[in-house]
Design a protein around this motif. Structure first.
Motif, PDB file in Angstrom:
ATOM      1  N   VAL A  69       1.679   2.243  -3.456  1.00  0.00           N
ATOM      2  CA  VAL A  69       0.551   2.758  -4.244  1.00  0.00           C
ATOM      3  C   VAL A  69       0.154   4.147  -3.743  1.00  0.00           C
ATOM      4  O   VAL A  69      -0.098   5.054  -4.535  1.00  0.00           O
ATOM      5  CB  VAL A  69      -0.643   1.776  -4.198  1.00  0.00           C
ATOM      6  CG1 VAL A  69      -1.812   2.321  -5.007  1.00  0.00           C
ATOM      7  CG2 VAL A  69      -0.221   0.410  -4.738  1.00  0.00           C
ATOM      8  N   ASP A  70       0.140   4.308  -2.417  1.00  0.00           N
ATOM      9  CA  ASP A  70      -0.198   5.624  -1.853  1.00  0.00           C
ATOM     10  C   ASP A  70       0.775   6.693  -2.339  1.00  0.00           C
ATOM     11  O   ASP A  70       0.388   7.835  -2.566  1.00  0.00           O
ATOM     12  CB  ASP A  70      -0.155   5.582  -0.320  1.00  0.00           C
ATOM     13  CG  ASP A  70      -1.396   4.940   0.275  1.00  0.00           C
ATOM     14  OD1 ASP A  70      -2.256   4.480  -0.503  1.00  0.00           O
ATOM     15  OD2 ASP A  70      -1.511   4.907   1.515  1.00  0.00           O
TER      16      ASP A  70
ATOM     17  N   GLN B  23      -5.089  -7.011   2.169  1.00  0.00           N
ATOM     18  CA  GLN B  23      -6.468  -7.095   2.657  1.00  0.00           C
ATOM     19  C   GLN B  23      -7.403  -6.290   1.774  1.00  0.00           C
ATOM     20  O   GLN B  23      -8.493  -6.736   1.449  1.00  0.00           O
ATOM     21  CB  GLN B  23      -6.523  -6.538   4.088  1.00  0.00           C
ATOM     22  CG  GLN B  23      -7.912  -6.506   4.684  1.00  0.00           C
ATOM     23  CD  GLN B  23      -8.020  -5.522   5.847  1.00  0.00           C
ATOM     24  OE1 GLN B  23      -7.188  -4.643   6.029  1.00  0.00           O
ATOM     25  NE2 GLN B  23      -9.058  -5.691   6.630  1.00  0.00           N
ATOM     26  N   THR B  24      -6.968  -5.090   1.412  1.00  0.00           N
ATOM     27  CA  THR B  24      -7.849  -4.221   0.658  1.00  0.00           C
ATOM     28  C   THR B  24      -7.372  -4.054  -0.776  1.00  0.00           C
ATOM     29  O   THR B  24      -7.813  -3.166  -1.478  1.00  0.00           O
ATOM     30  CB  THR B  24      -7.949  -2.844   1.345  1.00  0.00           C
ATOM     31  OG1 THR B  24      -6.624  -2.379   1.581  1.00  0.00           O
ATOM     32  CG2 THR B  24      -8.677  -2.964   2.648  1.00  0.00           C
TER      33      THR B  24
ATOM     34  N   GLN C  82      -1.798  -3.221  -5.856  1.00  0.00           N
ATOM     35  CA  GLN C  82      -1.712  -3.411  -4.415  1.00  0.00           C
ATOM     36  C   GLN C  82      -2.115  -4.823  -3.999  1.00  0.00           C
ATOM     37  O   GLN C  82      -3.198  -5.292  -4.316  1.00  0.00           O
ATOM     38  CB  GLN C  82      -2.598  -2.400  -3.685  1.00  0.00           C
ATOM     39  CG  GLN C  82      -2.550  -2.532  -2.170  1.00  0.00           C
ATOM     40  CD  GLN C  82      -3.361  -1.446  -1.493  1.00  0.00           C
ATOM     41  OE1 GLN C  82      -3.255  -0.272  -1.811  1.00  0.00           O
ATOM     42  NE2 GLN C  82      -4.191  -1.845  -0.548  1.00  0.00           N
TER      43      GLN C  82
ATOM     44  N   ARG D  92       0.824  -1.205   0.000  1.00  0.00           N
ATOM     45  CA  ARG D  92       0.000   0.000   0.000  1.00  0.00           C
ATOM     46  C   ARG D  92       0.863   1.263   0.000  1.00  0.00           C
ATOM     47  O   ARG D  92       0.532   2.247  -0.668  1.00  0.00           O
ATOM     48  CB  ARG D  92      -0.901   0.028   1.236  1.00  0.00           C
ATOM     49  CG  ARG D  92      -1.635   1.338   1.343  1.00  0.00           C
ATOM     50  CD  ARG D  92      -2.362   1.538   2.645  1.00  0.00           C
ATOM     51  NE  ARG D  92      -2.825   2.913   2.727  1.00  0.00           N
ATOM     52  CZ  ARG D  92      -3.446   3.422   3.769  1.00  0.00           C
ATOM     53  NH1 ARG D  92      -3.686   2.679   4.822  1.00  0.00           N
ATOM     54  NH2 ARG D  92      -3.833   4.683   3.764  1.00  0.00           N
TER      55      ARG D  92
ATOM     56  N   ILE E 254       0.224  -6.634   8.739  1.00  0.00           N
ATOM     57  CA  ILE E 254      -0.819  -7.677   8.695  1.00  0.00           C
ATOM     58  C   ILE E 254      -1.731  -7.511   7.482  1.00  0.00           C
ATOM     59  O   ILE E 254      -2.157  -8.500   6.906  1.00  0.00           O
ATOM     60  CB  ILE E 254      -1.673  -7.772   9.989  1.00  0.00           C
ATOM     61  CG1 ILE E 254      -2.336  -6.452  10.351  1.00  0.00           C
ATOM     62  CG2 ILE E 254      -0.864  -8.287  11.151  1.00  0.00           C
ATOM     63  CD1 ILE E 254      -3.349  -6.604  11.496  1.00  0.00           C
ATOM     64  N   GLN E 255      -1.974  -6.259   7.094  1.00  0.00           N
ATOM     65  CA  GLN E 255      -2.878  -6.073   5.946  1.00  0.00           C
ATOM     66  C   GLN E 255      -2.226  -6.550   4.653  1.00  0.00           C
ATOM     67  O   GLN E 255      -2.919  -6.926   3.719  1.00  0.00           O
ATOM     68  CB  GLN E 255      -3.254  -4.595   5.798  1.00  0.00           C
ATOM     69  CG  GLN E 255      -4.014  -4.016   6.971  1.00  0.00           C
ATOM     70  CD  GLN E 255      -3.107  -3.412   8.016  1.00  0.00           C
ATOM     71  OE1 GLN E 255      -1.886  -3.545   7.946  1.00  0.00           O
ATOM     72  NE2 GLN E 255      -3.694  -2.752   9.005  1.00  0.00           N
TER      73      GLN E 255
ATOM     74  N   LYS F  87      -5.367  -6.831  -3.906  1.00  0.00           N
ATOM     75  CA  LYS F  87      -5.561  -8.167  -4.473  1.00  0.00           C
ATOM     76  C   LYS F  87      -5.137  -9.216  -3.455  1.00  0.00           C
ATOM     77  O   LYS F  87      -4.118  -9.064  -2.779  1.00  0.00           O
ATOM     78  CB  LYS F  87      -4.712  -8.321  -5.741  1.00  0.00           C
ATOM     79  CG  LYS F  87      -5.058  -7.301  -6.830  1.00  0.00           C
ATOM     80  CD  LYS F  87      -6.044  -7.911  -7.821  1.00  0.00           C
ATOM     81  CE  LYS F  87      -6.730  -6.852  -8.674  1.00  0.00           C
ATOM     82  NZ  LYS F  87      -5.832  -6.082  -9.536  1.00  0.00           N
TER      83      LYS F  87
ATOM     84  N   ASN G 238      -3.031   1.676  -8.601  1.00  0.00           N
ATOM     85  CA  ASN G 238      -3.793   1.119  -7.478  1.00  0.00           C
ATOM     86  C   ASN G 238      -4.011  -0.380  -7.566  1.00  0.00           C
ATOM     87  O   ASN G 238      -3.999  -1.081  -6.573  1.00  0.00           O
ATOM     88  CB  ASN G 238      -5.148   1.823  -7.371  1.00  0.00           C
ATOM     89  CG  ASN G 238      -6.023   1.624  -8.596  1.00  0.00           C
ATOM     90  OD1 ASN G 238      -5.785   2.224  -9.630  1.00  0.00           O
ATOM     91  ND2 ASN G 238      -7.023   0.770  -8.498  1.00  0.00           N
ATOM     92  N   ASP G 239      -4.193  -0.893  -8.794  1.00  0.00           N
ATOM     93  CA  ASP G 239      -4.543  -2.311  -8.853  1.00  0.00           C
ATOM     94  C   ASP G 239      -3.327  -3.220  -8.777  1.00  0.00           C
ATOM     95  O   ASP G 239      -3.434  -4.417  -8.981  1.00  0.00           O
ATOM     96  CB  ASP G 239      -5.433  -2.621 -10.054  1.00  0.00           C
ATOM     97  CG  ASP G 239      -4.799  -2.230 -11.357  1.00  0.00           C
ATOM     98  OD1 ASP G 239      -4.068  -1.226 -11.380  1.00  0.00           O
ATOM     99  OD2 ASP G 239      -5.025  -2.932 -12.350  1.00  0.00           O
TER     100      ASP G 239
END
Ligand SMILES: Cc1cc2nc3c(=O)[nH]c(=O)nc-3n(C[C@H](O)[C@H](O)[C@H](O)COP(=O)(O)OP(=O)(O)OC[C@H]3O[C@@H](n4cnc5c(N)ncnc54)[C@H](O)[C@@H]3O)c2cc1C
Ligand SMILES: Nc1ncnc2c1ncn2[C@@H]1O[C@H](COP(=O)(O)O)[C@@H](O)[C@H]1O
Lengths: 248, 323
Positions: B240-241, B253-254, B250, B237, B272-273, B256, B247-248
């Motif tokens: 990407v941030d 958890q939120t 990533q 993340r 953990i995410q 892929k 974005n795709d």
């Protein structure tokens, strides 16, 4: 514009939840916060209000403890809060029905919600709410542009394969994704002011019939552990291992 | 009522790995129920994709190539699904945990008054009264055994947890009876800005090389390694941030959720995410200069090193061995 931002409380983001031997969650020690995606929703609501005027209402369905997270939203700058009071955990469809009743009462122009609550990881309530209200929706927003006439919004959505741009007429449901904004911290004056802002409580019985509960968690389990790995001393050794195992 | 409906919106004339996995999931549930698994293919690629799905053990393959689905909105996908479900009752209506399913199936659940479960990892049992599934929860830290009551239920499944169906049968392909209007009057598709892809797609690849903040935005080494291995590129993340990757890319958890045969975590800490998105990979290789990085807790091969030295060395060593 009248904007509702919904929020759920979730365990602080890096909490490792503990279980009883029977597989129930141990919640006594858990510290809660505003679900991270809902923080983004509150922030976006504030930004839109500050541009167009109007008010931001923080809305939650949950037990008395959630008042603390609603206070956080008020301290960030929301104008008032509404909590639909319930001590029982509701399933997503029941939650959507409870939210629908509260939203109908407010009849806002826009409802901003998280794309996901990081506890149950469902990502269901927002679209269920949209369907119950008959409203359009836009999911996984990384940019929200409300039109000058405040009648529609152009939303950039983070979808598989790229970015999709859609237009929704208002009122609509929009769900937030991580890159939408940087939520502000509650300032000290904000926290003091929050205490004086209106915080309404609606008993669950007043929101009308809910559907019977239909989703339940029988038990939680921990993940099967991964086998302990090995430390390699150099990139060459790593290459050799991967090649020997025919992994590369 | 023991049949299952899998809803897919194929983006090409060939079902993807994720779409096939969703059919595998549907067939598994249908088998437990003693029913059939039908597929509903929506959009302009529906008819082409249907051809390839005749021989995978499905009951009926329904196609919906409708003007309102040329650029399908979640509202239109939901409306089409509801129309099909009203013509024939299904025990379960499901899809892969793609953004298009997440953006449509909860509406179907609300319309049908049906319970829904997201991201199914395993099927624990299926009867006329109850469907029991396992799903992730709490940032992928726990598994939840979830029971759904009611005549019809809705689900998304995690493609990396299910296998594509084997060969079998010869399903009839028929056009679904859809209402003239599917679109919501208040929703308009404007445009899709596709991420240009010069490498395999994350969810389709056997090997994935992911970079984190440790790359400092220089993805050249990550991409070189990926190209050497025919791998997809992923990102944390933080990357990407920072706008270093789209974005795709990533993983997490939120982003892929993937389980490739081989996953490289390069200069990423393993929050953990992030682990929630890759911990089921078959073999995990981590390269990080911090020996205490949490990524090492799940790594099969741990290399404590500066990535800017280690990755070129790794590339050189593999090239040399290959001759
Ligand atoms: C609601 C929510 C959802 C989230 N969803 C996701 C998600 O889906 N995916 C995701 O990835 N994250 C997600 N996150 C973010 C997550 O918590 C972490 O912040 C993020 O994964 C960190 O990215 P990183 O590992 O690249 O960066 P960092 O944590 O900063 O790690 C960088 C690592 O690089 C190493 N390093 C630095 N320089 C070098 C070098 N020269 N050589 C080798 N190693 C080096 C460092 O030792 C460090 O371990 C989410 C967070 C929240 C709150
Ligand atoms: N009890 C609740 N009260 C208010 N909003 C909720 C509640 N549950 C879910 N939501 C909203 O719906 C979003 C998605 O939640 P979920 O579908 O549970 O993953 C959350 O980010 C919230 O914005």
């Amino acid at each position: 514009m009248k904007i509702v931002a919904t929020l759920k409380r979730t365990p602080q983001r890096d909490t490792r939840m503990k279980l009883t031997p029977e597989g129930a969650l141990v919640v006594d020690q858990v510290q809660y916060e505003v679900n991270p995606f809902d923080e983004l929703a509150v922030e976006e609501a504030l930004v839109i209000r500050d541009k167009f005027g109007g008010e931001v209402i923080a809305l939650a369905v949950g037990p008395a403890g959630v008042a603390e997270q609603l206070q956080t939203a008020l301290a960030m700058g929301a104008d008032r809060s509404v909590r639909v009071e319930t001590d029982q955990p509701l399933d997503p469809l029941q939650t959507a029905h409870a939210l629908a009743a509260a939203v109908r009462k407010e009849s806002p122009d826009l409802v901003l919600m998280g794309k996901l609550a990081i506890d149950a990881e469902n990502g269901q309530v927002p679209l269920m709410l949209a369907e119950l209200l008959g409203w359009p929706h836009a999911s996984f927003a990384s940019k929200v542009e409300v039109a000058a006439d405040q009648k529609s919004a152009r939303v950039t959505c983070e979808v598989d394969g790229g970015l999709e741009i859609v237009e929704v007429t208002l009122p609509a449901i929009i769900t937030t994704d991580l890159r939408l904004n940087e939520p502000r911290y509650a300032s000290l004056p904000g926290i003091l002011k929050a205490k004086k802002k209106p915080a309404a409580v609606i008993p669950l019985a007043e929101v009308g019939e809910l559907p019977a509960p239909s989703v339940s968690v029988a038990a939680y389990r921990t993940l099967p552990p991964r086998q302990k790995g090995e430390v390699v001393g150099s990139a060459e050794e790593l290459a050799e291992k991967l090649l020997t195992k025919k992994l590369v | 009522m023991s049949d299952v409906l899998i809803v897919l919106v194929p983006s090409s004339g060939h079902a993807s790995r994720s779409e096939l996995a969703a059919l595998g999931f549907g067939l598994q549930v249908a088998k437990s129920l003693g029913g059939a698994c039908d597929a509903l293919l929506l959009g302009s690629q529906a008819t082409a994709a249907a051809e390839g799905l005749k021989g995978v053990g499905l009951g009926t393959v329904l196609t919906g190539d409708h003007p309102d689905l040329a650029q399908p909105t979640g509202e239109a996908i939901a409306a089409a699904t509801v129309a099909v479900a009203q013509a024939k009752p299904y025990r379960l209506i499901a899809g892969p945990a793609s953004t298009s399913a997440r953006d449509s199936l909860p509406r179907v659940a609300a319309r049908l008054g049906a319970p829904m479960v997201s991201d199914v990892l395993a099927v624990r049992g299926a009867s006329a009264e109850t469907l029991s599934f396992t799903k992730p929860s709490f940032s992928g830290n726990l598994l939840a055994d979830v029971d759904l009551k009611g005549p019809t239920a809705v689900a998304t499944c995690r493609p990396s947890s299910f296998d594509a169906p084997g060969a079998g049968g010869s399903a009839a392909v028929t056009a679904a009876q859809l209402p003239a209007k599917l679109a919501h009057p208040g929703k308009k598709f404007v445009e899709l800005n596709k991420t240009p892809l010069s490498r395999p797609e994350l969810t389709e690849a056997d090997v994935v090389v992911s970079g984190g903040r440790g790359t400092k935005g220089d993805f050249k080494l990550v991409e070189d390694l990926a190209d050497l291995l025919g791998a997809a590129v992923g990102a944390s993340r933080a990357v990407v941030d920072a706008g270093w990757m789209p974005n795709d890319f990533q993983v997490g958890q939120t982003g892929k959720v993937i389980a490739p045969k081989l996953y490289f975590a390069v200069g990423l800490s393993g929050a953990i995410q992030h682990l929630a998105g890759m911990r089921n990979s078959k073999t995990i290789v981590a390269i990080n200069k911090d020996p205490n990085a949490p990524i090492f807790e799940v790594a099969d091969y741990a290399l404590v090193a500066d990535l800017f030295e280690a990755v070129p060395q790794l590339i050189a060593a593999i090239k040399q061995a290959r001759g």
